[in-house]
Every structure is written in structure tokens, then in C-alpha cells.
Design a protein around this motif. Structure first.
Motif, PDB file in Angstrom:
ATOM      1  N   GLN A 126       0.828  -1.220   0.000  1.00 24.81           N
ATOM      2  CA  GLN A 126       0.000   0.000   0.000  1.00 24.81           C
ATOM      3  C   GLN A 126       0.861   1.270   0.000  1.00 24.81           C
ATOM      4  N   GLN A 127       1.961   1.260   0.767  1.00 27.21           N
ATOM      5  CA  GLN A 127       2.932   2.363   0.797  1.00 27.21           C
ATOM      6  C   GLN A 127       2.273   3.693   1.181  1.00 27.21           C
ATOM      7  N   GLN A 128       1.554   3.706   2.314  1.00 34.92           N
ATOM      8  CA  GLN A 128       0.899   4.918   2.795  1.00 34.92           C
ATOM      9  C   GLN A 128       1.411   5.243   4.202  1.00 34.92           C
ATOM     10  N   LEU A 129       1.545   6.541   4.458  1.00 34.30           N
ATOM     11  CA  LEU A 129       2.052   7.010   5.744  1.00 34.30           C
ATOM     12  C   LEU A 129       1.089   8.018   6.340  1.00 34.30           C
ATOM     13  N   SER A 130       0.815   7.828   7.645  1.00 35.19           N
ATOM     14  CA  SER A 130       0.035   8.812   8.410  1.00 35.19           C
ATOM     15  C   SER A 130       0.820   9.140   9.680  1.00 35.19           C
ATOM     16  N   ALA A 131       1.013  10.436   9.966  1.00 34.72           N
ATOM     17  CA  ALA A 131       1.752  10.849  11.168  1.00 34.72           C
ATOM     18  C   ALA A 131       1.613  12.349  11.347  1.00 34.72           C
ATOM     19  N   SER A 132       1.804  12.773  12.596  1.00 32.32           N
ATOM     20  CA  SER A 132       1.857  14.208  12.921  1.00 32.32           C
ATOM     21  C   SER A 132       3.225  14.517  13.514  1.00 32.32           C
ATOM     22  N   PHE A 133       3.898  15.514  12.922  1.00 31.97           N
ATOM     23  CA  PHE A 133       5.234  15.912  13.377  1.00 31.97           C
ATOM     24  C   PHE A 133       5.112  17.273  14.059  1.00 31.97           C
ATOM     25  N   ASP A 134       5.305  17.290  15.373  1.00 33.11           N
ATOM     26  CA  ASP A 134       5.276  18.543  16.138  1.00 33.11           C
ATOM     27  C   ASP A 134       6.722  18.986  16.393  1.00 33.11           C
ATOM     28  N   LEU A 135       7.068  20.130  15.837  1.00 35.28           N
ATOM     29  CA  LEU A 135       8.466  20.589  15.858  1.00 35.28           C
ATOM     30  C   LEU A 135       8.570  21.977  16.460  1.00 35.28           C
ATOM     31  N   ASN A 136       9.630  22.181  17.215  1.00 35.64           N
ATOM     32  CA  ASN A 136      10.001  23.511  17.717  1.00 35.64           C
ATOM     33  C   ASN A 136      11.406  23.837  17.219  1.00 35.64           C
ATOM     34  N   ALA A 160      15.221  10.653   4.197  1.00 36.44           N
ATOM     35  CA  ALA A 160      16.233  10.711   3.139  1.00 36.44           C
ATOM     36  C   ALA A 160      15.933  11.940   2.273  1.00 36.44           C
ATOM     37  N   SER A 161      15.621  11.741   0.996  1.00 39.10           N
ATOM     38  CA  SER A 161      15.313  12.881   0.128  1.00 39.10           C
ATOM     39  C   SER A 161      13.840  12.942  -0.261  1.00 39.10           C
ATOM     40  N   ASP A 162      12.996  12.081   0.328  1.00 38.04           N
ATOM     41  CA  ASP A 162      11.562  12.054   0.007  1.00 38.04           C
ATOM     42  C   ASP A 162      10.789  12.909   1.007  1.00 38.04           C
ATOM     43  N   ILE A 163       9.996  13.853   0.485  1.00 35.77           N
ATOM     44  CA  ILE A 163       9.198  14.739   1.333  1.00 35.77           C
ATOM     45  C   ILE A 163       7.995  13.960   1.866  1.00 35.77           C
ATOM     46  N   LEU A 164       7.820  13.945   3.195  1.00 34.64           N
ATOM     47  CA  LEU A 164       6.678  13.294   3.835  1.00 34.64           C
ATOM     48  C   LEU A 164       5.540  14.268   4.093  1.00 34.64           C
ATOM     49  N   SER A 165       5.890  15.526   4.447  1.00 32.59           N
ATOM     50  CA  SER A 165       4.870  16.544   4.690  1.00 32.59           C
ATOM     51  C   SER A 165       5.498  17.919   4.527  1.00 32.59           C
ATOM     52  N   GLU A 166       4.693  18.866   4.074  1.00 33.15           N
ATOM     53  CA  GLU A 166       5.187  20.236   3.823  1.00 33.15           C
ATOM     54  C   GLU A 166       4.058  21.217   4.035  1.00 33.15           C
ATOM     55  N   ASN A 167       4.402  22.333   4.726  1.00 28.48           N
ATOM     56  CA  ASN A 167       3.387  23.357   5.005  1.00 28.48           C
ATOM     57  C   ASN A 167       4.038  24.734   5.025  1.00 28.48           C
ATOM     58  N   PRO A 168       3.283  25.777   4.660  1.00 24.99           N
ATOM     59  CA  PRO A 168       3.805  27.145   4.807  1.00 24.99           C
ATOM     60  C   PRO A 168       3.690  27.609   6.260  1.00 24.99           C
ATOM     61  N   LEU A 169       4.586  28.520   6.655  1.00 23.30           N
ATOM     62  CA  LEU A 169       4.574  29.096   8.003  1.00 23.30           C
ATOM     63  C   LEU A 169       4.309  30.596   7.906  1.00 23.30           C
ATOM     64  N   ALA A 170       3.889  31.167   9.011  1.00 21.96           N
ATOM     65  CA  ALA A 170       3.592  32.604   9.041  1.00 21.96           C
ATOM     66  C   ALA A 170       4.900  33.403   8.947  1.00 21.96           C
ATOM     67  N   ARG A 185       3.267  22.277  13.197  1.00 23.14           N
ATOM     68  CA  ARG A 185       2.924  20.865  13.037  1.00 23.14           C
ATOM     69  C   ARG A 185       2.833  20.541  11.549  1.00 23.14           C
ATOM     70  N   LEU A 186       3.475  19.460  11.179  1.00 23.75           N
ATOM     71  CA  LEU A 186       3.407  18.944   9.819  1.00 23.75           C
ATOM     72  C   LEU A 186       2.713  17.589   9.881  1.00 23.75           C
ATOM     73  N   ALA A 187       1.648  17.468   9.123  1.00 21.98           N
ATOM     74  CA  ALA A 187       0.833  16.247   9.181  1.00 21.98           C
ATOM     75  C   ALA A 187       0.832  15.548   7.833  1.00 21.98           C
ATOM     76  N   ALA A 188       0.860  14.241   7.923  1.00 19.72           N
ATOM     77  CA  ALA A 188       0.712  13.390   6.737  1.00 19.72           C
ATOM     78  C   ALA A 188      -0.467  12.455   6.996  1.00 19.72           C
ATOM     79  N   LEU A 189      -1.422  12.449   6.109  1.00 14.42           N
ATOM     80  CA  LEU A 189      -2.628  11.635   6.284  1.00 14.42           C
ATOM     81  C   LEU A 189      -2.799  10.751   5.043  1.00 14.42           C
ATOM     82  N   GLY A 190      -2.404   9.496   5.188  1.00 15.49           N
ATOM     83  CA  GLY A 190      -2.522   8.554   4.073  1.00 15.49           C
ATOM     84  C   GLY A 190      -1.698   8.975   2.869  1.00 15.49           C
TER      85      GLY A 190
END
Length: 271
Positions: A126-136, A160-170, A185-190
Motif C-alpha cells: 500500500q505504501q501509505q504514511l500517516s503521522a503528525s510531526f510537532d516541531l520547535n 532521506a530525500s523524500d518529502i513526507l509533509s510540507e506546510n507554509p509558516l507565518a 505541526r506537519l501532518a501526513a494523512l494517508g
């Protein structure tokens, strides 16, 4: 023979003349010396003319004493030391001070806190990833006179070099010497991920501490400002590599940053 007799006669006459002159000098009291024939030298001031100039050389100055020589040497060394000091002060004013205060210095980024929750990675089929990355991320500006302005800020998390999640910041800005903490927070849902990512993460989680190394990226447009002056917009790229998240085992869905020290990042400033 006649010519020789004439010469002898002439010599006798000269000898007799000189003998009589010598006798006359003894009578008058003058020394028996050669007589210099010439114009008499007038007495000084007799007719308004200056006294005759002396042709004797001027006496040489007395030799310098050891104390005088030492003083001159110390004076030269003191002048040289002052010249070196003035040159160093000039160098500090022209080069060092502008470097410390006027030349823009890139900010410093560190990952001060990182946690992953709800981590779920499906099978290699299936190769699907779900996770929440909380970073400071803690950002410190080392500039003493200038503000830094951040625009179009984007944060991403990679394996590695594969993007799992990406979001703009203020957007934000920093004054001189300020420290700012970016919480996001960067989230990946499926999200679909490559098969190499699935195998790599499963291999990392199967180890003793279950630590997985993620990479965090921050990309932003920045400019520096001081008073009415501001630089042109440039690209700032932040690379926080191998941020280790300890899951403990292969079935855990939650993990946090390993180690007590913040993870330092590499900052690349492209003008």
C-alpha cells in the motif's frame, strides 16, 4: 766654455744680491724669511670693507654622548610603536567594526523539540504514511544592528530525500540579538511514499531503540534592514539532518527527539 762662464757669473750675482737682502732684514729687525710680494691687506673697517674671510675649516661638533644616542634610539622606537598602533586602530575602524556591526550575519537554527504522534506506516504493497510531526525550531539572530525579515516561509519533513509533509509558516521578523521559537505541526494523512521509504523506516524501527532519522527543511525569503536601509531579498535554506526520533519498538506510534542537546542545523544564505 763662454756660455758656462756666463752662467757662473749670473749665479754669483744672484747669490750676492740675496746675501745683501738678508743683511738688510737683520738690521731692520724682520725675520729672515721669504718675502711675499703683493698688495697690503687693509685693516678691518679702515675703508668700510668687511674683514677678510677666514679660510680655516669650521671646527667639527663634539661627539654625541651615550645618553644622547640612547634617547634618539628610544624616540625612534616610540615613533615606530605609535605608527603601528595608529595603523591597527585604522584597520579596526575600517574592517573589523563594519564586519561586526554592518555586514549581515545569517541566523542560527536548532531543533529544540520534536515529537511524532499517530505514526502509521502501511505495508510495502500500500505504501501509505500517516503521522503528525510537532516541531520547535529556535532561531537566534546574531546581528547587533540589523533586523531580519522572513517572508514566504515553508517547512517540510523528509525521510532521506523524500518529502513526507510540507506546510507554509507565518512570516516573522527579528530585532538585533533576538531569539524566536517557531512552533509548527506537519501532518501526513494517508500520503503515498516510495517503497524505499517504507523499507528504510521499517528497518530503522526494527533496531534496539527504534530510532528513525528524519530531515527537517525550512526555506524562506529574507532581507536585512537597518534604519532606512534594507538589503535585497535573498533565499535562506535551513537543513536539519538526521533528527532522531526514538519510537522504542516497531509497533509504537509515538516517539520524541533523542538526546538532551538541541539538534543544530546548517544555514545556507544565497544572495
Amino acid at each position: 766654455m763662454r756660455s758656462l762662464g756666463f752662467v757662473e757669473s749670473l749665479a754669483l750675482i744672484c747669490h750676492e744680491f740675496l746675501r745683501r737682502q738678508s743683511q738688510d732684514c737683520r738690521r731692520t729687525g724682520y725675520p729672515d724669511t721669504a718675502v711675499v710680494i703683493g698688495c697690503p691687506v687693509p685693516a678691518s673697517g679702515s675703508n668700510g670693507s668687511p674683514p677678510p674671510r677666514s679660510f680655516y675649516p669650521s671646527p667639527s661638533p663634539p661627539p654625541r654622548s651615550r645618553y644622547t644616542t640612547m634617547c634618539i634610539s628610544l624616540s625612534r622606537h616610540w615613533i615606530l610603536a605609535m605608527a603601528v598602533f595608529i595603523a591597527l586602530v585604522f584597520l579596526a575602524v575600517v574592517i573589523i567594526i563594519p564586519v561586526l556591526f554592518l555586514v549581515p550575519r545569517v541566523p542560527e537554527f536548532v531543533v529544540s523539540s520534536a515529537c511524532v504522534t499517530g505514526f502509521n506506516l502501511s505495508s510495502a504493497q500500500q505504501q501509505q504514511l500517516s503521522a503528525s510531526f510537532d516541531l520547535n525550531l529556535t532561531v537566534h539572530s546574531p546581528n547587533r544592528l540589523k533586523r531580519i525579515y522572513y517572508e514566504r516561509v515553508t517547512a517540510s519533513v523528509l525521510y532521506a530525500s523524500d518529502i513526507l509533509s510540507e506546510n507554509p509558516l507565518a512570516p516573522f521578523d527579528q530585532g538585533k540579538g533576538e531569539t524566536t521559537v517557531l512552533r509548527f505541526r506537519l501532518a501526513a494523512l494517508g500520503e503515498y511514499v516510495h517503497s524505499d521509504v517504507v523499507r528504510g523506516i521499517e528497518s530503522d524501527r526494527g533496531r534496539g531503540d527504534g530510532a528513525v532519522g528524519f530531515n527537517v527543511r525550512v526555506l524562506s525569503w529574507v532581507k536585512f534592514g537597518y534604519g532606512s536601509w534594507s538589503s535585497s531579498w535573498s533565499i535562506l535554506s535551513v537543513h536539519c539532518d538526521d533528527v532522531l526520533i526514538g519510537f522504542g519498538n516497531s509497533r509504537a506510534s509515538t516517539g520524541c527527539l533523542l538526546g538532551s542537546a538541541p539538534k543544530k542545523c546548517i544555514v545556507i544564505y544565497s544572495k
